[in-house]
Design a protein around this motif. Structure first.
Motif, PDB file in Angstrom:
ATOM      1  N   ARG A 405       0.834  -1.209   0.000  1.00  0.00           N
ATOM      2  CA  ARG A 405       0.000   0.000   0.000  1.00  0.00           C
ATOM      3  C   ARG A 405       0.870   1.260   0.000  1.00  0.00           C
ATOM      4  O   ARG A 405       0.610   2.214  -0.737  1.00  0.00           O
ATOM      5  CB  ARG A 405      -0.911  -0.018   1.233  1.00  0.00           C
ATOM      6  CG  ARG A 405      -1.754   1.230   1.390  1.00  0.00           C
ATOM      7  CD  ARG A 405      -2.697   1.081   2.573  1.00  0.00           C
ATOM      8  NE  ARG A 405      -3.380   2.315   2.881  1.00  0.00           N
ATOM      9  CZ  ARG A 405      -4.267   2.453   3.881  1.00  0.00           C
ATOM     10  NH1 ARG A 405      -4.528   1.416   4.667  1.00  0.00           N
ATOM     11  NH2 ARG A 405      -4.853   3.598   4.098  1.00  0.00           N
ATOM     12  N   ASP A 410      -2.669   4.770  -1.869  1.00  0.00           N
ATOM     13  CA  ASP A 410      -3.999   4.323  -1.454  1.00  0.00           C
ATOM     14  C   ASP A 410      -4.930   4.024  -2.625  1.00  0.00           C
ATOM     15  O   ASP A 410      -5.658   3.038  -2.614  1.00  0.00           O
ATOM     16  CB  ASP A 410      -4.662   5.387  -0.556  1.00  0.00           C
ATOM     17  CG  ASP A 410      -4.126   5.321   0.866  1.00  0.00           C
ATOM     18  OD1 ASP A 410      -3.165   4.550   1.104  1.00  0.00           O
ATOM     19  OD2 ASP A 410      -4.666   6.028   1.725  1.00  0.00           O
ATOM     20  N   PHE A 413      -3.995   0.798  -4.264  1.00  0.00           N
ATOM     21  CA  PHE A 413      -4.097  -0.313  -3.318  1.00  0.00           C
ATOM     22  C   PHE A 413      -5.562  -0.733  -3.134  1.00  0.00           C
ATOM     23  O   PHE A 413      -5.900  -1.913  -3.217  1.00  0.00           O
ATOM     24  CB  PHE A 413      -3.487   0.063  -1.960  1.00  0.00           C
ATOM     25  CG  PHE A 413      -3.595  -1.036  -0.939  1.00  0.00           C
ATOM     26  CD1 PHE A 413      -2.756  -2.144  -1.004  1.00  0.00           C
ATOM     27  CD2 PHE A 413      -4.551  -0.983   0.074  1.00  0.00           C
ATOM     28  CE1 PHE A 413      -2.867  -3.177  -0.068  1.00  0.00           C
ATOM     29  CE2 PHE A 413      -4.666  -2.010   1.006  1.00  0.00           C
ATOM     30  CZ  PHE A 413      -3.826  -3.103   0.937  1.00  0.00           C
TER      31      PHE A 413
END
Ligand code: TRP
Ligand code: ZN
Length: 463
Positions: A405, A410, A413
Motif C-alpha cells: 500500500r 492508497d 491499493f
C-alpha cells in the motif's frame, strides 16, 4: 504422483480450458481445472485427474452414539480415461460404491478410497459412496484438532486444512471447488447447521432433516456441519448491490447469546463491501458452538466461533468470505493470502473505528527484534505444515499488504483489493496472480517487494 509425461498430456487441455474461459465473462475465473500437480504441504490430498462439480452429502447422525450413517454422491468430470480414481477419506467403513449407477470395486488405504469402476470413466461421471461409523477427529502437525469434533450435545465438522476427509469422500484440495448439498437427519429437537442456504427442515417420525444448499463454489476445507442444541436466529441484510442477503445464525446457549456479535455482523459486512466489493456469497451468519479446538474458522457463509465472538475475530472471519472463501488459494503454501488479507482487514476496521491505524500497526510490528518468530520462516517459505497458522503468515502477511500500500499509494491499493475480489471471485488464485494484478493495477514493478516480504528469511531491511 504426476510424471512429467502426464504433465505434458495435460497442456492441451489447460489451453482448451483457458479458451473456453474466454467466452465467459472476462471477470469470471474458470472452473478449477486439473493442475497436474499435488499440494506442496499435503501431497497425499487431492487428485488432479478429475474435477468435482457437485457433492450431495446425506448424513444421518445421532449425538447420543456419535455414529454417522452417510451417503455422498460426487459428480465430477475428467478429460482423461480413468480406470481407477481416488477420493480422500479417512476412517469410516465403506459399504458400497457405485459409479454411474453400477456397483464398482473399491479398496482403502490410510487416507483414500480407491475406486475401480466396471468400465473406465471419461467425461462426466457420478460416484455414490455409502459409509458409516464414528468419524475421526484429526490431530494436525501443530497439535490442533479438526475433522469430526465431538461436543457436549453433538459434534461439529471442521476442515482446515484436511479434516473434511473424515466425513466426505472428496477431492480434498482447495484447487477443486464445487457446489454442495447437505441433507442432515438428526433426532427431533436437535438442530443441524451447515454452509449455504437453508432449503428446508422436514420432521418425519423421530427425526428432522435439515437441507442446506451451497450454490457458490466452495473448497472442501470450508465445509461445516454442526449438530447440537442451538438457538436459531433468522434475519437479513441488504448488500451494496441492493440484493437481500439472508442471515442464519446458530448459537449454542451454553456460550451466551452473542447478541453483540449478531448485531455487529451486518455492519462489518457492509463496511467490508465498501472496501472489497459486494459480499460474494448467497447468505451469511455465524455458528457459535462450545467445541474446545481453540480457534475460530471461516467456514463458508457461516464462520464457526468456539465461544463468545470478539470484534477482531468477527471482522477477521468475515473478511475471509472474500479472501480465502470466494478467492481461494490453490496450494497450502499460499496460506498467507487468506490470513494476511483477513488480518489486514482487522487493521482496516480498527483504523476506521478509533484504534491504531494500519501504518501504526506496521511500525509497532516492525520494531519487533530481528530474532523474533515473526520474521522466520518467511510467509511462503515454510515446509512444515506445523507453521501454517504461525505469526509470519498472519502478521508478516498483513505487513506485506501495508508495504505494498505504501509503495503503490492508497488509490491503487484499494482498487487492487476490489479487483482481486472481482477477477477471481469464486475461483482460485495464488501469490503469482496477486503480484501480476498488483503490477497491472499500479504499473509498477513489484517482484522485489513481494520477494523481500514473502521469501526473505529475517526482517526485510529498509521499510
Ligand atoms: N484459519 C483460521 C483463522 O484464521 C485459524 C485456524 C484454523 C487455526 N486452524 C487452526 C489456528 C489451527 C491455529 C491452529 O480464522
Ligand atoms: Zn484467518
Amino acid at each position: 504422483m504426476p510424471t512429467p509425461m502426464r504433465r505434458l498430456l495435460l497442456v492441451p487441455l489447460v489451453v482448451l480450458a483457458l479458451l473456453a474461459g474466454v467466452t465467459a465473462a472476462v471477470t469470471a475465473a474458470p472452473e478449477g481445472q486439473p493442475t497436474g500437480r499435488t499440494d506442496t504441504l499435503f501431497p497425499q490430498q487431492g487428485h488432479p485427474g478429475y474435477d468435482v462439480r457437485h457433492y450431495d452429502v446425506r448424513l444421518d447422525y445421532d449425538p447420543a452414539t456419535n455414529r454417522l450413517d452417510a451417503r455422498t454422491t460426487v459428480r465430477a468430470t475428467t478429460p482423461q480415461r480413468l480406470k481407477t480414481f481416488s477420493l480422500d477419506l479417512v476412517g469410516m467403513k465403506v459399504t458400497s460404491v457405485r459409479v454411474d449407477g453400477r456397483p464398482a470395486g473399491f479398496r482403502r488405504d490410510a487416507q483414500h478410497l480407491v475406486v475401480r469402476p466396471r468400465v473406465p470413466v471419461t467425461g462426466g461421471f457420478t460416484t455414490t459412496v455409502a459409509y458409516a461409523g464414528t468419524p475421526q477427529e484429526i490431530v494436525d502437525a501443530d497439535g490442533s484438532t479438526e475433522g469430526w469434533v465431538r461436543t457436549d450435545d453433538g459434534a461439529i465438522a471442521l476442515g482446515e486444512p484436511v479434516g473434511t476427509m473424515a466425513w466426505i469422500p472428496s477431492d480434498n484440495t482447495p484447487g477443486d471447488k464445487a457446489r454442495f448439498r447437505f441433507r442432515i437427519t438428526v433426532p427431533r429437537g436437535v438442530q443441524a447447521v451447515s454452509n449455504g442456504d437453508l432449503v428446508s427442515k422436514v420432521d418425519r417420525g423421530a427425526g428432522s432433516t435439515w437441507t442446506w444448499r451451497v450454490r457458490d463454489r466452495m473448497a472442501t476445507y470450508l465445509a461445516m456441519v454442526a449438530v447440537g442444541r442451538f438457538a436459531v436466529h433468522r434475519s437479513s441484510m441488504t448488500s451494496v448491490t441492493g440484493r437481500r442477503i439472508p442471515i442464519w445464525s446458530f448459537v449454542d446457549p451454553t456460550t451466551g447469546r452473542s447478541t453483540t456479535a449478531r448485531a455487529a455482523l451486518p455492519k462489518v459486512l457492509r463496511f467490508q463491501e465498501k472496501l472489497f466489493g459486494p459480499y460474494p456469497l448467497t447468505s451469511a451468519g455465524l455458528v457459535v458452538d462450545a467445541a474446545s479446538v481453540g480457534y475460530a474458522l471461516e467456514t463458508q457463509n457461516r464462520p464457526f466461533y468456539p465461544d463468545s465472538v470478539d470484534s477482531a475475530t468477527l471482522v477477521h472471519e468475515s473478511a475471509h468470505q472474500w479472501f480465502g472463501n470466494s478467492v481461494t488459494l490453490r496450494d497450502w503454501h499460499d496460506i498467507w493470502l487468506p490470513e494476511g488479507f483477513a488480518t489486514y482487514a482487522e487493521w482496516l476496521w480498527t483504523g476506521a473505528h478509533d484504534g491504531r491505524t494500519p501504518a501504526q500497526r506496521f511500525d509497532d510490528l516492525y520494531a519487533t527484534p530481528a530474532s523474533d518468530g515473526l520474521w522466520s520462516p518467511a510467509p511462503t517459505e515454510f515446509t512444515d505444515s506445523a507453521d501454517l497458522f504461525g505469526e509470519p503468515v498472519y502478521n508478516r502477511g498483513a505487513m506485506t499488504l501495508q508495504a505494498l500500500r505504501e509503495r503503490v499509494g492508497d488509490t491503487d491499493f484499494f482498487r487492487l483489493l476490489k479487483r482481486w475480489a472481482a477477477v477471481y471471485r469464486q475461483g482460485n488464485a495464488g501469490t503469482a496472480q496477486l503480484l501480476a494484478l498488483a503490477e497491472q493495477v499500479s504499473g509498477e514493478q513489484l517482484d522485489q517487494l513481494f520477494a523481500d516480504w514473502l521469501e526473505l528469511d529475517g526482517r526485510p531491511a529498509g521499510y
